[in-house]
Design a protein around this motif. Structure first.
Motif, short mmCIF file in Angstrom:
data_model
loop_
_atom_site.label_atom_id
_atom_site.label_comp_id
_atom_site.label_asym_id
_atom_site.label_seq_id
_atom_site.Cartn_x
_atom_site.Cartn_y
_atom_site.Cartn_z
N ALA A 128 66.01 14.42 -7.17
CA ALA A 128 66.17 13.06 -7.69
C ALA A 128 67.31 12.35 -6.97
CB ALA A 128 66.44 13.11 -9.20
N GLN A 129 68.41 13.07 -6.71
CA GLN A 129 69.54 12.47 -5.99
C GLN A 129 69.12 12.06 -4.57
OE1 GLN A 129 72.92 15.13 -6.01
NE2 GLN A 129 72.78 15.46 -8.23
N LEU A 130 68.27 12.87 -3.96
CA LEU A 130 67.83 12.60 -2.59
C LEU A 130 66.71 11.57 -2.52
CD1 LEU A 130 67.73 16.27 -1.23
CD2 LEU A 130 69.48 14.55 -0.78
N ARG A 131 66.24 11.10 -3.70
CA ARG A 131 65.12 10.17 -3.76
C ARG A 131 63.91 10.72 -3.00
NH1 ARG A 131 66.24 4.92 -5.48
NH2 ARG A 131 68.45 4.40 -5.72
N ALA A 132 63.67 12.01 -3.18
CA ALA A 132 62.60 12.66 -2.43
C ALA A 132 61.22 12.26 -2.92
CB ALA A 132 62.75 14.18 -2.52
N GLY A 133 61.14 11.73 -4.14
CA GLY A 133 59.84 11.33 -4.66
C GLY A 133 59.01 12.53 -5.07
N VAL A 134 57.77 12.27 -5.42
CA VAL A 134 56.86 13.31 -5.87
C VAL A 134 56.14 13.91 -4.66
CG1 VAL A 134 54.86 13.85 -7.29
CG2 VAL A 134 56.54 12.15 -8.07
N SER A 135 56.18 15.22 -4.53
CA SER A 135 55.51 15.88 -3.42
C SER A 135 54.00 15.85 -3.62
CB SER A 135 55.98 17.34 -3.32
OG SER A 135 55.23 18.02 -2.34
N ASP A 136 53.26 15.65 -2.51
CA ASP A 136 51.80 15.65 -2.59
C ASP A 136 51.24 17.04 -2.31
OD1 ASP A 136 52.25 15.94 0.08
OD2 ASP A 136 51.24 14.09 0.70
N GLY A 137 52.15 18.02 -2.27
CA GLY A 137 51.72 19.40 -2.04
C GLY A 137 51.67 19.79 -0.58
N GLU A 138 51.84 18.82 0.32
CA GLU A 138 51.84 19.12 1.75
C GLU A 138 53.22 18.82 2.33
OE1 GLU A 138 48.77 17.29 3.96
OE2 GLU A 138 47.17 18.03 2.70
N LEU A 139 53.61 19.62 3.32
CA LEU A 139 54.89 19.43 3.98
C LEU A 139 54.63 18.71 5.30
CD1 LEU A 139 57.72 22.03 4.25
CD2 LEU A 139 57.20 20.48 6.12
N ASN A 140 55.09 17.47 5.40
CA ASN A 140 54.89 16.70 6.62
C ASN A 140 56.17 16.65 7.44
OD1 ASN A 140 52.17 15.97 6.18
ND2 ASN A 140 52.82 14.41 4.73
N THR A 141 55.99 16.38 8.72
CA THR A 141 57.14 16.25 9.61
C THR A 141 57.45 14.77 9.77
OG1 THR A 141 55.55 16.45 11.43
CG2 THR A 141 56.77 18.41 10.82
N ASP A 142 58.53 14.33 9.14
CA ASP A 142 58.88 12.92 9.13
C ASP A 142 59.40 12.43 10.47
OD1 ASP A 142 58.06 12.13 6.70
OD2 ASP A 142 60.00 12.24 5.70
N SER A 143 59.98 13.31 11.27
CA SER A 143 60.46 12.90 12.59
C SER A 143 60.24 14.02 13.59
CB SER A 143 61.95 12.51 12.53
OG SER A 143 62.73 13.59 12.07
N LEU A 144 59.84 13.63 14.79
CA LEU A 144 59.58 14.57 15.88
C LEU A 144 60.25 14.03 17.14
CD1 LEU A 144 55.76 15.19 15.32
CD2 LEU A 144 57.59 16.85 14.91
N ILE A 145 61.15 14.81 17.71
CA ILE A 145 61.87 14.36 18.90
C ILE A 145 61.87 15.48 19.94
CG2 ILE A 145 64.07 13.54 19.83
CD1 ILE A 145 64.64 12.29 17.14
N PHE A 146 61.39 15.16 21.13
CA PHE A 146 61.36 16.09 22.26
C PHE A 146 62.61 15.82 23.10
CE2 PHE A 146 60.38 16.59 26.76
CZ PHE A 146 59.77 17.83 26.85
N VAL A 147 63.46 16.83 23.26
CA VAL A 147 64.73 16.66 23.98
C VAL A 147 64.68 17.44 25.28
CG1 VAL A 147 67.24 16.86 23.87
CG2 VAL A 147 65.94 16.43 21.78
N HIS A 148 64.98 16.76 26.39
CA HIS A 148 64.96 17.39 27.71
C HIS A 148 66.39 17.40 28.26
CE1 HIS A 148 63.33 18.39 31.72
NE2 HIS A 148 64.24 17.55 32.19
#
Length: 480
Positions: A62-82
């Motif tokens: 609740a503190q993190l405002r994570a909301g209700v999970s839809d049961g799936e874990l998604n990747t909110d950010s993807l960064i390729f570092v070279h």
């Protein structure tokens, strides 16, 4: 991290307490990669557990405002570092989470942020079928399978081999920003988003904790939706890097201890990653040597058959862009192959889109790479009618070679702002792919009158892609 003995001792404590996962295997070891550079996949997970698989409490969620999970874990950010092995510079390339791509392993074509979840859910089902019932074991092993699938997906899309993997969850992101004393950001306008909770006034802010999560997670109400969220994430990570690279963080025992504790709780790395060697490799990196870019996109409102609205990307264009910035790996040729490949590798071509057509600079850059030139950067410029090519003093031959590759009749002129070994192309509204710039005249009087210096459009670049000034860890640019 080698700046102080205390920092080095703290790093030892960090290494001893980190969470590792068998995601990449023996290829992600401590030696410098044989292809001359280290490629790292950074992942932000929308996870309701910590790095050890322990569920976060309802109060914390609740503190993190994570909301209700839809049961799936998604990747909110993807960064390729070279990062080249000498640690002289680093380029971080964002992959929008809604990019519509092929997910290997028989999953078909879907949004890239679902690759992790699809493999994770399948692995969980398989493990349960094998009789595994312990919730923590299920979580750890299924997440490992998800991470492997995500790595394979990114490798297929970029044409690069991932050497290392690092994932951070919601709690870790919040705690790390608190540990370093917040991150400086700046907004072009007021925002008030009920979905993410982001509520900020126009101008500069120093944010941490929940506010930081709200800042990087907002996409509703932004002009370019997920692409603007990508830019938010880039400027935030640039600001975080600026803080961590500063002596003020590395020499402050309390900040360093808090940072180490936050990382240990919430970050997962691939097995065999030699963090000591990596820290030594990176010790000379400064803010100006860290650059953030975004892969080119074709359509930000692409309607998919089954996955709703996504971001359409051209895999060949993405590969050309990534390899143009990172350079082809050992044993690879810069895509796509052509009879002229390598003929002009000593000429780096920077492309400026002044035509008003979205994504044109990226596509022209890709074409020039296919004709043997080395890809430079792409950006927008003030609108102009005619196409012109700028070269440094004595660079007429290189400019003419580029003009010929573009169709033959673009004006070539010297300009002192162009670096040695570079050619800068300004694409006017007259430019037609494959036929040069039909409106240019040999005399160039009109083009000279219309010379346009490149201008950053960081606040509101076109919807079509990455024709924008790269973000670095120097300064605090205002964004949407």
């Amino acid at each position: 991290m080698s700046l102080t003995g205390y920092a080095w001792a703290s790093l030892q404590g960090l290494v001893d307490g980190l969470n590792y996962a068998d995601v990449i295997g023996s290829g992600g070891g401590g030696d410098k990669p044989a292809d001359g550079a280290r490629d790292i996949l950074l992942v932000g997970l929308d996870s309701r557990t910590d790095a050890q698989g322990n569920p976060l409490s309802p109060e914390l969620l609740a503190q993190l405002r994570a909301g209700v999970s839809d049961g799936e874990l998604n990747t909110d950010s993807l960064i390729f570092v070279h990062i080249p092995n000498d640690g002289s510079k680093a380029v971080a390339i964002s992959l929008p989470r809604d990019s519509y791509v092929d997910i290997p392993g028989g999953y078909g074509k879907h949004k890239i942020n679902s690759a992790y979840a699809r493999a994770m859910l399948q692995a969980r089902k398989d493990l349960q079928g094998q009789g595994v019932t312990d919730p923590k074991e299920l979580d750890v092993k299924s997440n490992q399978a998800g991470a492997k699938e995500l790595v394979a997906t990114v490798e297929e899309l970029t044409g690069s081999t991932i050497d290392n993997y690092a994932a951070i969850n919601l709690l870790g992101f919040s705690d790390i920003t608190k540990a370093i004393g917040g991150v400086d950001v700046c907004l072009n306008d007021n925002v008030d988003d009920e979905y993410s909770g982001a509520k900020f006034s126009k101008g500069p802010h120093t944010i941490s904790g929940v506010q930081a999560l709200e800042f990087v997670r907002q996409r509703h109400g932004l002009p370019r939706g997920d692409l603007d969220r990508v830019v938010r994430q880039q400027v935030f990570m640039a600001g975080m890097a600026r803080k961590v690279l500063s002596a003020g963080t590395l020499t402050d025992p309390s900040k360093l201890d808090a940072l180490v504790d936050a990382i240990k709780k919430s970050v997962t790395l691939n097995q065999n990653w030699d963090i000591f060697g990596f820290a030594q490799q990176m010790k000379g990196l400064t803010g100006g040597q860290l650059e953030f870019r975004t892969v080119p996109v074709e359509d930000i409102e692409y309607r998919t058959p089954n996955d709703g609205v996504a971001i359409k990307v051209d895999p060949d264009q993405v590969k050309a862009f990534v390899q143009g910035l990172a350079g082809p790996q050992q044993g690879q040729q810069a895509p796509p192959p052509s009879s002229q490949a390598g003929a002009h590798q000593d000429v780096t071509v920077d492309v400026r889109n002044a035509s008003g057509r979205t994504g044109l600079a990226a596509s022209v850059s890709k074409d020039l790479v296919g004709k043997g030139f080395t890809a430079g950067d792409t950006a927008n410029a003030s609108s102009r009618k005619t196409t012109v090519i700028w070269v440094p003093s004595g660079g007429q031959d290189a400019g003419k070679a580029v003009a010929q590759a573009l169709g033959g009749d673009a004006t070539v002129q010297e300009d002192k702002s162009v670096s040695e070994g570079h050619v800068m192309v300004f694409l006017g509204s007259d430019f037609q792919p494959g036929s040069g710039s039909s409106g240019s005249s040999p005399g160039g009087s009109g083009a000279a009158a219309e010379q346009a210096a490149p201008q950053s459009t960081q606040s509101s670049p076109p919807a079509g892609g990455n024709d924008e000034k790269p973000i670095t860890a120097e300064g605090v640019p205002c964004v949407n």
